[in-house]
Design a protein around this motif. Structure first.
Motif, PDB file in Angstrom:
ATOM      1  N   MET A 142       2.522  -8.450 -45.261  1.00 24.84           N
ATOM      2  CA  MET A 142       2.752  -7.004 -45.049  1.00 24.84           C
ATOM      3  C   MET A 142       3.540  -6.688 -43.789  1.00 24.84           C
ATOM      4  N   GLY A 143       4.002  -7.693 -43.056  1.00 21.75           N
ATOM      5  CA  GLY A 143       4.779  -7.358 -41.869  1.00 21.75           C
ATOM      6  C   GLY A 143       4.977  -8.534 -40.942  1.00 21.75           C
ATOM      7  N   ILE A 144       5.585  -8.228 -39.796  1.00 17.68           N
ATOM      8  CA  ILE A 144       5.840  -9.245 -38.775  1.00 17.68           C
ATOM      9  C   ILE A 144       4.755  -9.099 -37.707  1.00 17.68           C
ATOM     10  N   PRO A 145       4.039 -10.154 -37.404  1.00 18.90           N
ATOM     11  CA  PRO A 145       3.018 -10.011 -36.355  1.00 18.90           C
ATOM     12  C   PRO A 145       3.680  -9.708 -35.009  1.00 18.90           C
ATOM     13  N   PRO A 146       2.955  -8.999 -34.123  1.00 21.64           N
ATOM     14  CA  PRO A 146       3.547  -8.655 -32.822  1.00 21.64           C
ATOM     15  C   PRO A 146       3.926  -9.903 -32.015  1.00 21.64           C
ATOM     16  N   ARG A 147       4.915  -9.709 -31.135  1.00 20.22           N
ATOM     17  CA  ARG A 147       5.428 -10.809 -30.301  1.00 20.22           C
ATOM     18  C   ARG A 147       4.298 -11.546 -29.556  1.00 20.22           C
ATOM     19  N   ARG A 148       3.365 -10.768 -29.002  1.00 19.37           N
ATOM     20  CA  ARG A 148       2.313 -11.388 -28.190  1.00 19.37           C
ATOM     21  C   ARG A 148       1.452 -12.332 -29.036  1.00 19.37           C
ATOM     22  N   VAL A 149       1.317 -11.995 -30.320  1.00 19.12           N
ATOM     23  CA  VAL A 149       0.523 -12.840 -31.219  1.00 19.12           C
ATOM     24  C   VAL A 149       1.258 -14.156 -31.472  1.00 19.12           C
ATOM     25  N   ILE A 150       2.557 -14.032 -31.690  1.00 18.33           N
ATOM     26  CA  ILE A 150       3.365 -15.241 -31.942  1.00 18.33           C
ATOM     27  C   ILE A 150       3.331 -16.147 -30.706  1.00 18.33           C
ATOM     28  N   ASP A 151       3.491 -15.542 -29.533  1.00 15.10           N
ATOM     29  CA  ASP A 151       3.487 -16.336 -28.286  1.00 15.10           C
ATOM     30  C   ASP A 151       2.129 -17.009 -28.064  1.00 15.10           C
ATOM     31  N   GLU A 152       1.062 -16.249 -28.296  1.00 21.38           N
ATOM     32  CA  GLU A 152      -0.279 -16.792 -28.055  1.00 21.38           C
ATOM     33  C   GLU A 152      -0.594 -17.918 -29.055  1.00 21.38           C
ATOM     34  N   ALA A 153      -0.175 -17.724 -30.306  1.00 23.90           N
ATOM     35  CA  ALA A 153      -0.405 -18.769 -31.314  1.00 23.90           C
ATOM     36  C   ALA A 153       0.304 -20.059 -30.889  1.00 23.90           C
ATOM     37  N   ARG A 154       1.524 -19.883 -30.396  1.00 22.42           N
ATOM     38  CA  ARG A 154       2.303 -21.061 -29.964  1.00 22.42           C
ATOM     39  C   ARG A 154       1.564 -21.773 -28.823  1.00 22.42           C
ATOM     40  N   ARG A 155       1.056 -20.970 -27.869  1.00 21.21           N
ATOM     41  CA  ARG A 155       0.327 -21.580 -26.731  1.00 21.21           C
ATOM     42  C   ARG A 155      -0.882 -22.378 -27.209  1.00 21.21           C
ATOM     43  N   ARG A 156      -1.498 -21.861 -28.278  1.00 23.58           N
ATOM     44  CA  ARG A 156      -2.722 -22.520 -28.763  1.00 23.58           C
ATOM     45  C   ARG A 156      -2.446 -23.574 -29.826  1.00 23.58           C
ATOM     46  N   ASP A 174      12.014 -15.108 -39.922  1.00 20.23           N
ATOM     47  CA  ASP A 174      12.632 -16.320 -39.355  1.00 20.23           C
ATOM     48  C   ASP A 174      13.107 -16.034 -37.927  1.00 20.23           C
ATOM     49  N   ASP A 175      13.753 -14.883 -37.763  1.00 21.59           N
ATOM     50  CA  ASP A 175      14.250 -14.498 -36.428  1.00 21.59           C
ATOM     51  C   ASP A 175      13.094 -14.309 -35.445  1.00 21.59           C
ATOM     52  N   ALA A 176      11.955 -13.841 -35.946  1.00 21.73           N
ATOM     53  CA  ALA A 176      10.797 -13.608 -35.070  1.00 21.73           C
ATOM     54  C   ALA A 176      10.126 -14.915 -34.661  1.00 21.73           C
ATOM     55  N   GLY A 177      10.469 -16.010 -35.344  1.00 20.24           N
ATOM     56  CA  GLY A 177       9.945 -17.308 -34.930  1.00 20.24           C
ATOM     57  C   GLY A 177       8.746 -17.804 -35.719  1.00 20.24           C
ATOM     58  N   LEU A 178       8.504 -17.198 -36.896  1.00 22.88           N
ATOM     59  CA  LEU A 178       7.409 -17.713 -37.737  1.00 22.88           C
ATOM     60  C   LEU A 178       7.754 -19.148 -38.145  1.00 22.88           C
ATOM     61  N   ASP A 179       6.735 -19.998 -38.279  1.00 28.22           N
ATOM     62  CA  ASP A 179       6.994 -21.422 -38.520  1.00 28.22           C
ATOM     63  C   ASP A 179       7.349 -21.734 -39.964  1.00 28.22           C
ATOM     64  N   ALA A 180       6.853 -20.924 -40.889  1.00 29.70           N
ATOM     65  CA  ALA A 180       7.165 -21.111 -42.317  1.00 29.70           C
ATOM     66  C   ALA A 180       7.079 -19.754 -42.990  1.00 29.70           C
ATOM     67  N   ILE A 181       7.779 -19.639 -44.124  1.00 29.59           N
ATOM     68  CA  ILE A 181       7.881 -18.328 -44.768  1.00 29.59           C
ATOM     69  C   ILE A 181       7.525 -18.428 -46.247  1.00 29.59           C
ATOM     70  N   VAL A 182       6.563 -17.610 -46.659  1.00 31.64           N
ATOM     71  CA  VAL A 182       6.236 -17.503 -48.078  1.00 31.64           C
ATOM     72  C   VAL A 182       7.256 -16.558 -48.709  1.00 31.64           C
ATOM     73  N   ALA A 183       7.909 -17.031 -49.783  1.00 34.39           N
ATOM     74  CA  ALA A 183       8.796 -16.170 -50.573  1.00 34.39           C
ATOM     75  C   ALA A 183       7.957 -15.660 -51.730  1.00 34.39           C
ATOM     76  N   SER A 184       7.479 -14.422 -51.598  1.00 37.41           N
ATOM     77  CA  SER A 184       6.520 -13.895 -52.561  1.00 37.41           C
ATOM     78  C   SER A 184       7.237 -13.071 -53.622  1.00 37.41           C
ATOM     79  N   GLY A 185       7.493 -13.699 -54.759  1.00 35.69           N
ATOM     80  CA  GLY A 185       8.182 -13.016 -55.854  1.00 35.69           C
ATOM     81  C   GLY A 185       7.306 -11.938 -56.470  1.00 35.69           C
ATOM     82  N   SER A 186       7.965 -10.988 -57.141  1.00 35.94           N
ATOM     83  CA  SER A 186       7.217  -9.864 -57.715  1.00 35.94           C
ATOM     84  C   SER A 186       6.343 -10.314 -58.881  1.00 35.94           C
ATOM     85  N   ASP A 187       6.458 -11.558 -59.290  1.00 40.13           N
ATOM     86  CA  ASP A 187       5.577 -12.120 -60.319  1.00 40.13           C
ATOM     87  C   ASP A 187       4.135 -12.267 -59.817  1.00 40.13           C
TER      88      ASP A 187
END
Ligand SMILES: Cc1cc2nc3c(=O)[nH]c(=O)nc-3n(C[C@H](O)[C@H](O)[C@H](O)COP(=O)(O)O)c2cc1C
Length: 370
Positions: A142-156, A174-187
């Protein structure tokens, strides 16, 4: 940017043996037993935690860590703007609750109090509890997690997965730095996760979406939607996916938290037809149409948004499931639902899929004699 997909990069990232992820189920349909069985079998088990309080999330991660020593994912919904803030005014709500009254009465259910209609835990508190509990993988929809969440996850050292329903969403993740991306088709079964464009502009089928996302992002791609057996997995990998995420078919396994009435509908000819509907939660989701969906069709656009409609419908959904009445249950299902459902254990179903992976065993990739 086009990058070649080496087969093992997602396996290395997640620490799993097979390119198979059991999709998370929100709304109480996940179970620790299901996620742990899939992880123990060498896939990635997931648990949908979006309705859980922060304390419950802490307890959940402890339970999952006790149930499996292998990696697993916990999933949260990123709130859409304004989603959890405003209750509709009482007058606007009255007409709607009056429409639902016959259903409450028929099922002996009680309508929730006005003040309980937006009772969802705050995302920030949920995500803080989750980061502190440090599961091996966190997935978002449902969205892009906030920057602080991405940074904290990386630290941990927590791996982050994001979910896209369009190429633009995949590029943003991808630009936000998520490690992998689910391509969720409308199926796919369950709620649609569109967050950049209106939903009706974000309904791309899995077969069209996966190769376009694979061409557009550098992160590994996980194909989701309409995959239930080895043929679907092979097709997704051929289209450029690094792995698949299977939801509906895992719902039919013995360990899933789906109600018996729900499980019994999946894997039957009734599951060949699915529709997108807002009626059960106020947010568009794919499921098998039943009497409630047909009777209320005129109000598809009129029902209050999530989470208000979700709270109004919860007593109806729960009572109907407990009373074995599928006509009022949200029968979430993806478009391949009729392929699922032999009542296997999660471990047995996963083993069947693994046998059908490219280069291993049955070349037809079909779980059943046809
Ligand atoms: C009942 C149900 C609940 C779901 N809840 C979530 C959720 O909370 N978060 C999420 O990221 N995906 C959720 N999904 C999507 C699945 O994890 C998965 O991506 C999807 O089911 C794949 O498509 P399929 O149903 O055709 O296999 C849900 C799917 C279903 C069927």
């Amino acid at each position: 940017m086009t990058l070649p997909h080496s087969p093992g990069r997602l396996g290395d990232l997640l620490g799993i043996d097979h390119p198979i992820i059991q999709g998370p189920f929100g709304g109480g349909l996940s179970s620790v037993a299901l996620a742990a069985a899939v992880s123990e079998g060498g896939g990635l088990g997931s648990y949908g935690a979006h309705i859980l309080t922060p304390d419950a999330i802490t307890g959940l991660v402890t339970e999952l860590k006790a149930a499996t020593s292998r990696p697993f994912a916990v999933n949260l919904w990123v709130p859409l703007e304004g989603e959890r803030s405003a209750l509709p005014d009482r007058t606007a709500l009255t007409a709607h609750t009056e429409r639902l009254r016959p259903y409450y009465e028929q099922l002996g259910a009680t309508a929730p109090a006005y003040k309980d209609l937006e009772a969802l835990p705050a995302f920030d508190d949920q995500v803080d509890a989750l980061l502190a509990a440090a599961p091996p993988v966190i997935s978002f929809v449902m969205g892009i997690p906030p920057r602080r969440v991405i940074d904290e996850a990386r630290r941990r050292g927590i791996v982050l997965i994001g979910t896209a329903t369009t190429v633009d969403e995949a590029v943003a993740l991808d630009d936000a730095g998520l490690d992998a991306i689910v391509a969720s088709g409308s199926d796919a079964g369950g709620h649609r996760g569109a967050f950049l464009a209106p939903l009706r502009e974000s309904l791309v089928g899995t077969f069209s979406l996966v190769p376009q996302i694979a061409d557009a992002v550098s992160a590994p791609v996980i194909a989701a939607g309409g995959i239930a057996d080895g043929r679907g997995i092979r097709a997704a990998l051929a289209l450029g996916a690094d792995a698949v995420q299977i939801g509906t078919a895992f719902l039919t396994t013995r360990e899933s938290g789906a109600s018996d009435v729900h499980k019994r509908r999946l894997g039957t000819p009734a599951a060949r037809t699915t529709v997108l509907t807002r009626l059960f939660s106020g947010r568009t989701a794919r499921g098998i149409p039943n009497r409630f969906v047909r009777d209320m069709a005129a109000y598809e656009d009129a029902v209050p948004p999530y989470p208000v409609q979700n709270a109004l419908m919860q007593p109806i959904r729960r009572a109907a499931a407990a009373q074995g009445r599928p006509e009022y249950v949200n029968l979430w299902a993806g478009q391949a639902a009729a392929l699922a459902g032999d009542g296997l254990s999660a471990r047995e179903y996963l083993a069947q899929l693994v046998k059908e992976l490219p280069g291993r065993g049955d070349p037809s990739g079909s779980p059943r004699a046809r």
